[in-house]
Design a protein around this motif. Structure first.
Motif, PDB file in Angstrom:
ATOM      1  N   ILE A   1       0.843  -1.204   0.000  1.00 45.24           N
ATOM      2  CA  ILE A   1       0.000   0.000   0.000  1.00 45.24           C
ATOM      3  C   ILE A   1       0.876   1.251   0.000  1.00 45.24           C
ATOM      4  O   ILE A   1       0.659   2.170  -0.797  1.00 45.24           O
ATOM      5  N   ASP A   2       1.878   1.275   0.869  1.00 42.14           N
ATOM      6  CA  ASP A   2       2.810   2.402   0.883  1.00 42.14           C
ATOM      7  C   ASP A   2       3.546   2.527  -0.443  1.00 42.14           C
ATOM      8  O   ASP A   2       3.786   3.631  -0.936  1.00 42.14           O
ATOM      9  N   LEU A   3       3.911   1.394  -1.020  1.00 38.93           N
ATOM     10  CA  LEU A   3       4.613   1.393  -2.294  1.00 38.93           C
ATOM     11  C   LEU A   3       3.768   2.028  -3.391  1.00 38.93           C
ATOM     12  O   LEU A   3       4.281   2.789  -4.213  1.00 38.93           O
ATOM     13  N   VAL A   4       2.482   1.733  -3.413  1.00 36.64           N
ATOM     14  CA  VAL A   4       1.595   2.330  -4.427  1.00 36.64           C
ATOM     15  C   VAL A   4       1.638   3.851  -4.336  1.00 36.64           C
ATOM     16  O   VAL A   4       1.801   4.539  -5.350  1.00 36.64           O
ATOM     17  N   PHE A   5       1.533   4.382  -3.123  1.00 33.44           N
ATOM     18  CA  PHE A   5       1.591   5.843  -2.951  1.00 33.44           C
ATOM     19  C   PHE A   5       2.937   6.392  -3.410  1.00 33.44           C
ATOM     20  O   PHE A   5       3.000   7.429  -4.084  1.00 33.44           O
ATOM     21  N   ASP A   6       4.022   5.703  -3.072  1.00 36.98           N
ATOM     22  CA  ASP A   6       5.346   6.151  -3.485  1.00 36.98           C
ATOM     23  C   ASP A   6       5.508   6.111  -5.004  1.00 36.98           C
ATOM     24  O   ASP A   6       6.074   7.028  -5.603  1.00 36.98           O
ATOM     25  N   LEU A   7       5.013   5.040  -5.628  1.00 37.61           N
ATOM     26  CA  LEU A   7       5.099   4.942  -7.090  1.00 37.61           C
ATOM     27  C   LEU A   7       4.303   6.060  -7.760  1.00 37.61           C
ATOM     28  O   LEU A   7       4.761   6.662  -8.737  1.00 37.61           O
ATOM     29  N   GLU A   8       3.126   6.324  -7.226  1.00 41.81           N
ATOM     30  CA  GLU A   8       2.311   7.385  -7.819  1.00 41.81           C
ATOM     31  C   GLU A   8       3.006   8.733  -7.689  1.00 41.81           C
ATOM     32  O   GLU A   8       3.022   9.521  -8.643  1.00 41.81           O
ATOM     33  N   ASP A   9       3.630   8.989  -6.544  1.00 50.38           N
ATOM     34  CA  ASP A   9       4.336  10.257  -6.346  1.00 50.38           C
ATOM     35  C   ASP A   9       5.615  10.347  -7.170  1.00 50.38           C
ATOM     36  O   ASP A   9       5.876  11.361  -7.820  1.00 50.38           O
ATOM     37  N   ASN A  10       6.424   9.298  -7.147  1.00 46.94           N
ATOM     38  CA  ASN A  10       7.755   9.348  -7.758  1.00 46.94           C
ATOM     39  C   ASN A  10       7.776   9.050  -9.247  1.00 46.94           C
ATOM     40  O   ASN A  10       8.711   9.456  -9.941  1.00 46.94           O
ATOM     41  N   CYS A  11       6.785   8.322  -9.728  1.00 48.49           N
ATOM     42  CA  CYS A  11       6.768   7.942 -11.149  1.00 48.49           C
ATOM     43  C   CYS A  11       5.702   8.702 -11.934  1.00 48.49           C
ATOM     44  O   CYS A  11       5.554   8.493 -13.137  1.00 48.49           O
ATOM     45  N   GLY A  12       4.952   9.551 -11.249  1.00 48.34           N
ATOM     46  CA  GLY A  12       3.975  10.391 -11.938  1.00 48.34           C
ATOM     47  C   GLY A  12       2.823   9.637 -12.569  1.00 48.34           C
ATOM     48  O   GLY A  12       2.379  10.000 -13.656  1.00 48.34           O
ATOM     49  N   VAL A  13       2.356   8.594 -11.898  1.00 49.89           N
ATOM     50  CA  VAL A  13       1.235   7.808 -12.423  1.00 49.89           C
ATOM     51  C   VAL A  13       0.165   7.673 -11.352  1.00 49.89           C
ATOM     52  O   VAL A  13       0.399   7.927 -10.178  1.00 49.89           O
ATOM     53  N   THR A  14      -1.009   7.277 -11.794  1.00 48.95           N
ATOM     54  CA  THR A  14      -2.063   6.851 -10.887  1.00 48.95           C
ATOM     55  C   THR A  14      -2.405   5.422 -11.265  1.00 48.95           C
ATOM     56  O   THR A  14      -2.810   5.160 -12.398  1.00 48.95           O
ATOM     57  N   LEU A  15      -2.183   4.523 -10.324  1.00 47.96           N
ATOM     58  CA  LEU A  15      -2.492   3.123 -10.590  1.00 47.96           C
ATOM     59  C   LEU A  15      -3.969   2.887 -10.298  1.00 47.96           C
ATOM     60  O   LEU A  15      -4.408   3.040  -9.155  1.00 47.96           O
ATOM     61  N   PRO A  16      -4.750   2.525 -11.315  1.00 50.14           N
ATOM     62  CA  PRO A  16      -6.178   2.276 -11.099  1.00 50.14           C
ATOM     63  C   PRO A  16      -6.390   1.078 -10.178  1.00 50.14           C
ATOM     64  O   PRO A  16      -5.558   0.168 -10.116  1.00 50.14           O
ATOM     65  N   ASP A  17      -7.493   1.090  -9.472  1.00 49.78           N
ATOM     66  CA  ASP A  17      -7.800   0.010  -8.530  1.00 49.78           C
ATOM     67  C   ASP A  17      -7.741  -1.364  -9.182  1.00 49.78           C
ATOM     68  O   ASP A  17      -7.294  -2.328  -8.553  1.00 49.78           O
ATOM     69  N   ASP A  18      -8.150  -1.470 -10.437  1.00 50.84           N
ATOM     70  CA  ASP A  18      -8.153  -2.782 -11.089  1.00 50.84           C
ATOM     71  C   ASP A  18      -6.736  -3.278 -11.413  1.00 50.84           C
ATOM     72  O   ASP A  18      -6.553  -4.428 -11.784  1.00 50.84           O
TER      73      ASP A  18
END
Length: 84
Positions: A39-56
């Motif tokens: 869960i923390d990794l998802v937030f970090d990826l979204e912040d650092n890689c400039g993406v939003t990972l969809p729930d699916d």
């Protein structure tokens, strides 16, 4: 995999040695990623890689290896590139 992705992932993998290369086939659970860290990794990826990972895309399969997670990040980037 790009450097921003690897740099973001590395702190979440407690069994990956500092000098060990992160390879696409590396299994994330074997390297210490658990569900709470994911869960923390998802937030970090979204912040650092400039993406939003969809729930699916937040599936066990996408968190299986570094390569499958990278593919999910790249997939999330594609719509952003198309919009430009």
């Amino acid at each position: 995999m790009d450097q921003a992705f690897a740099d973001t992932l590395r702190p979440h993998l407690r069994y990956l040695a500092p000098d060990q290369e992160l390879r696409p086939e590396d299994r994330l659970r074997d390297l210490g990623l658990n569900s709470m860290q994911a869960i923390d990794l998802v937030f970090d990826l979204e912040d650092n890689c400039g993406v939003t990972l969809p729930d699916d895309q937040l599936t066990d399969g996408n968190f299986e290896t570094a390569g499958t997670l990278w593919a999910a990040v790249e997939s999330a980037r594609a719509p952003l590139a198309d919009a430009r």
